[in-house]
Design a protein around this motif. Sequence first.
Motif, PDB file in Angstrom:
ATOM      1  N   GLY A 450     133.246  54.035  38.436  1.00  0.00           N
ATOM      2  CA  GLY A 450     131.851  53.721  38.177  1.00  0.00           C
ATOM      3  C   GLY A 450     131.657  52.218  38.071  1.00  0.00           C
ATOM      4  N   HIS A 477     123.001  48.139  34.166  1.00  0.00           N
ATOM      5  CA  HIS A 477     122.803  49.243  35.109  1.00  0.00           C
ATOM      6  C   HIS A 477     124.163  49.863  35.374  1.00  0.00           C
ATOM      7  N   TYR A 478     124.264  51.159  35.138  1.00  0.00           N
ATOM      8  CA  TYR A 478     125.544  51.866  35.229  1.00  0.00           C
ATOM      9  C   TYR A 478     125.375  53.081  36.125  1.00  0.00           C
ATOM     10  N   TYR A 479     126.328  53.261  37.029  1.00  0.00           N
ATOM     11  CA  TYR A 479     126.297  54.491  37.832  1.00  0.00           C
ATOM     12  C   TYR A 479     127.705  54.983  38.101  1.00  0.00           C
ATOM     13  N   LYS A 482     126.696  60.796  40.835  1.00  0.00           N
ATOM     14  CA  LYS A 482     125.257  61.013  40.915  1.00  0.00           C
ATOM     15  C   LYS A 482     124.518  60.599  39.647  1.00  0.00           C
ATOM     16  N   THR A 484     123.116  57.898  37.078  1.00  0.00           N
ATOM     17  CA  THR A 484     122.686  56.504  37.037  1.00  0.00           C
ATOM     18  C   THR A 484     121.904  56.265  35.753  1.00  0.00           C
TER      19      THR A 484
END
Length: 783
Positions: A450, A477-479, A482, A484
């Motif tokens: 990630g 911002h973290y993803y 799928k 986020t």
Amino acid sequence: MQKTITFVFVFVIFTISVFSQNYTINGYVSDALTGEKLVNATVFINYKNAVSTNEYGYYSLIIKEISLDSVKLFASLIGYEKREKNIDLRTTQSVNFQLQSNTNIDSIVVTGQIPITQNTDIGTVSIPVNQLKLMPTIGSESDVFKSLQLMPGVQAGSEGKSNLFVRGGSPDENLILLDEVPLYYVSHLGGFLSVFNTDALSSVKMHKGGFPARYGSRLSSVVDIRMKEGDMNNYHGDFAIGLLNTKVLFEGPIIKNKASFIFSVRFLPINLILKPFSFLTNNGQMIGYNFHDVNAKVNYKVNDNNQIFFSFYTGDDNLSVDLPKIYATDQKVHYDQKWGNKLVAFRWNHIFTQKLFLHTTASFTQFRYLNKLIVNNFDDASFFKYDFFTGIRDYSVKTTIDYNVSKNYKLKIGVNSIYHNFSPGLTYFKITNSDTVQTDTTTGLAKFSGFENIFFIENNISIGDFFAANIGLHFSHYYLGKATFTSYEPRIVLNFILHKNFSVKTSYSEMEQYVHLLTNNTISLTPDVWVPSDKNIKPSRSKQYSFGFFKYFPQKSIELSIVSYYKISNNLISYKEGAVFIGNAENWHNKIETGGNGTAYGLEFLLQKKQGRTTGWISYTYAISLRQFENINFGEPYSFKYDRTHDFSIVLSHKINDKITFSGDWVYGSGYPFTMPIGTYNIIDDGTMMNEVVDFEQNQNIFIYADRNSYRMRAYHRLDFAANFTKKVKRGLRTWTVSVYNLYNRQNPYLYYTKYNKNDKKIHLYQQSLFPIIPSISYSLKF
């Protein structure tokens, strides 16, 4: 409304920066003997024109309200002699200071220091490294975390452990930084010793609230630890041996006044005794344990405006068991358990102008855990192998710019990108019988990755001599796959300066955390597993309010702070009732409760003296910490496992002369909560349930428990003492340290357990204590 606020903010900043007639002086402050940069040194002309050096020893001072063409510029720091230089304000110039260490404690009178009433720190504590080394501990080994545990708002958890429970938070809610790079596992000996070798450290600072916007990714605290840079001028080293470890440190110039290095090793040589002893006393069975820490750093000054650093750390624990024969069978068993960290960092510092300073860090950090079991059966040539691995890796690049816009406005802005690589757990089995493979399989979760991208801005604003503020924003911002998530985290600290030595501060902070630690509540060697936020687990989030009074007594160099806080946390996780992690991460989602809430509030008192013949502090904390999960304790709030209502510490160190120093601490804490059985019922062989005990040993006994954590253990208290005897010898400076942990042998509760008593046929509650009085001795030599 939002546009109006933005316009007013920009207008104020523009006005402050434009309508000020300023002169700028910049430079570094360093140790005259070693060339080591000095953090938090004060450079000043007078009360209104003063600034502290940053974490790299750099300062930028904008001077105003001075009508003279030349002035005297001073630099000072606790433990050093004050220096002064004549400065011509008609020319732009850089001014570097080299401060001489002052060993004559009685003559030290530090003037010009910026007191705590003038900065925007609230809930921030620091302990000088030299004071850390004098504090009594188990095995006479100084420990960063055990010292921080004596500060208000910080709990140790179980006795002797190096964990930090800060303002109602868990250990994984602390961001532990070594040279700006996170470490995920920070203890040895099952938690009884932290991984930081104090001989290799230059500074230690903890933030518990009022977090600057540059920090993020954790809910409860930030511990910012910096390594030494290495002596630019001379070669020298340290050697120490004690009950818990042996240490060697060496530092010196690579190119004099241009490049330096520092290298240290710390290890536990107990295997030299433990393995032979266990072999001789256990019919050939061998048990081994050791740990090590290696720190290294290279510092290279390219020119006056550019400097680069390379930092390295690695540390491991290794536990092994060899059983050559079990229960008269022809079996051989080998067991290994290894865990530890690795850290590599490259940093570049660059001065663009007198007002503009940049530092960029590229880093790699890793935590890994490996569990291995091999069984050979020579009777039927069968073979069994079990491997379990879990870990986390981070690759990161961070850039920060400090811009000294004007006397009243300083801007810090930065970006950070982190690539997380998770290995929640892979289990490998292999079974053979007479050279035929019956099982050869791998289960668990494979690696997945990630990204966490961060932008932050800090605005340090001052208005006259009566107001200062740090207003910032941390955006992330973290993803992962799928999933986020986006987070806006405002940070505000306001300082109302009623007098130059008295102020009132208040703060508000929001923090978000994307990684979580699954820790078993049982006493075992099962692993701690780091797992990410994903589509099933939302990031944890906290909001914290703080308010406090701050007073500085310049004649005695004493700081007083009284701070209250209120913190709420959401989306916390916990193991389900009775669930434990036993080495297969495939179903870890099914073993945890999510969506938990936490509430913590309290009052902290700290009276601290950092210089003089007698140093130390007095701290007191009143705290309440509650947790609430839908499926735990019937959905009702309960006290957190390490909720301690009252916590009191006295820490003192007194230097008799250059040869003898005494130190001690006394700690008192009200009891931790625990869940106690309040009744039993029995099931006899035919399945009949009975309310009274018929025969405890022949029938299945079932406990009836009270509400979760509704009872309290006995109060905890102990007294520690240490004496340091130093003498100049032919080879250098020799120190013997004698210490006693738990001087009056208090039997403090570690845990409670129940046991059936055959005589009265009742179940009794017993206390298990851990550490009695423990004397120890260590020897060190500086050469």
